[in-house]
Structures are given as C-alpha cells and as structure tokens.
Design an enzyme around this catalytic site. Structure first.
Site: not given
Lengths: 133, 133
Positions: B62-63, B83, B68, B55
């Site tokens: 930008e986010s 974004c 996984h 993980s």
C-alpha cells in the site's frame, strides 16, 4: 526556528505511462537523479506490481527519495526528503520530470524537525557515515 | 476529486533517545506497527549512522513507511504513505508513539494524486501483487 530536514512532495501528472511502469527505467532514473543532486546513496529497492505500478525507495545519507507510480493514471508520487546543505533536492525533481515526460507537476516543500536555536548556533545534521546495516 | 493515496507526516518530538538510536528496536517496532495496520510488507531496510541516528523504510503493498531519527534532539520524522482502504495508517502512528515514548507529536495528513471522477465511479488503487523485485 531552524529545521533538521526539508521534504519536497512532488505530484508528477501526465507522465509517459510506459516509462513509469518500467521498473528498470525508473530505478536507473532515480539513481542518476540522486547522484546528480550530490546525495550519497546507501541502498535502493524497487518493486513492480501486477498488472502495473512501481514502488521504489533510495535511502541516502541525507534521508530518502521514494516513488509510487500509477501508470494507468499517468501519475507518480515522489518524495524527496533531505537534510544538510550539500544536496540540491530540486535537481532530482527536474531530472525525473524529463525522464517521465511529465507535462504537469505540483510541488510542495515542507520543513521537518523544527527547533529553536540560540543566536550564532546551528542544528547539527545527520552524519554521513553508516555504522551498520 | 478523489485521491489515490494519503500520506501522514508525523513529527515525534521528546522521544526516548536510546530507543530511537537502537536500529533493532526501531526496525522491530516498525514491522510490528505495520502489521497491526493490516499493511502487506514487501521489504524493509534500516541503517544506523555514526555516531547516532537511524534511517529506515518499510515498503508495503500500500506504499511505504519511513523514519529518520535524530536521537541527539530526541526527534524522529516518520512518513506513512498509504493507498487503498484496507490499511489504517493511524495505527502505525499510535504504535510508534508508545514505542518511542514520544511526549509531543505533530501530524499532518496529505492527499496524493488527486483526480476528478465521474459520479458513481472510483479510482483504482494499486494492486497488492508484486510481479518482480
């Protein structure tokens, strides 16, 4: 077909802008929501942007929970990605809805990792033991 | 309607299982893919599970980008949440496809945070400056 994971994408509209701009508050709410869902927390990492906005992630043994908030629009995007059947992802949504005082929610549940399984068999989910960081 | 964010959910099937089980390899691939997309990396955190599976998350200005992996099924779930209009999220998918040697991809692009805007106006995206961690 059976899925390895399930993912809930939640749009929290009409939130309390101060709450979703307070990185300590958001981090505490995420940790508490995640614990209540019976997830196993592995790491967490939250950032505050200037002049406003928060990005954060809680990595759990069962996958992850993330947030990106735009307090100027009273909006937060939350993803709850889980695997296995011991965690209840909706507990996280409900806890955060109360915490953020969101008056308008939109949710979508996706299945991730679809495989055909033989009758009587099941997919193996991710083990919960972390072997290294 | 205009969206604050866009999110690409990618199913990487038929991957090289050794590659998606090697946490150093996956982390390096993620960092390189993220840089190539012109994203600004804020933090990154990858975990290896026992006996297999990874993980990981890269938080970007930008986010985020997450993974996984289930090497036992040659499968990895990747989310690319962005974004703004300076980043090209598809660069990340293409880089990871090569890196993981995935022979079968399924992608879905979602819009997140939809708002009505007045003619001539635009939504303001998240600023890129991190004010605190």
């Amino acid at each position: 077909m059976e899925a390895l994971g399930r993912q809930i994408l939640v749009e929290f509209y009409d939130c309390d802008s101060d709450k979703i701009n307070d990185v300590s508050f958001v981090e505490s709410a995420f940790l508490e929501a995640t614990r209540k869902s019976k997830a196993t927390i592995i790491s967490h990492n939250f950032h505050k942007f200037s002049p406003h906005g928060i990005s954060g992630v809680v990595v759990i043994a069962e996958s992850h929970v993330t947030i990106h908030s735009w307090p100027e629009y009273n909006y937060a995007a939350v993803d709850i990605f889980t695997c296995g059947d011991t965690i209840d992802p909706w507990v996280i949504q409900e806890y955060l809805k109360e915490a953020f005082e969101s008056k308008n929610i939109s949710s979508m549940e996706m299945k991730r990792g679809l495989f055909k399984v033989q009758p009587g068999q099941r997919l193996l989910f991710k083990p919960q033991k972390v072997s290294s960081n």
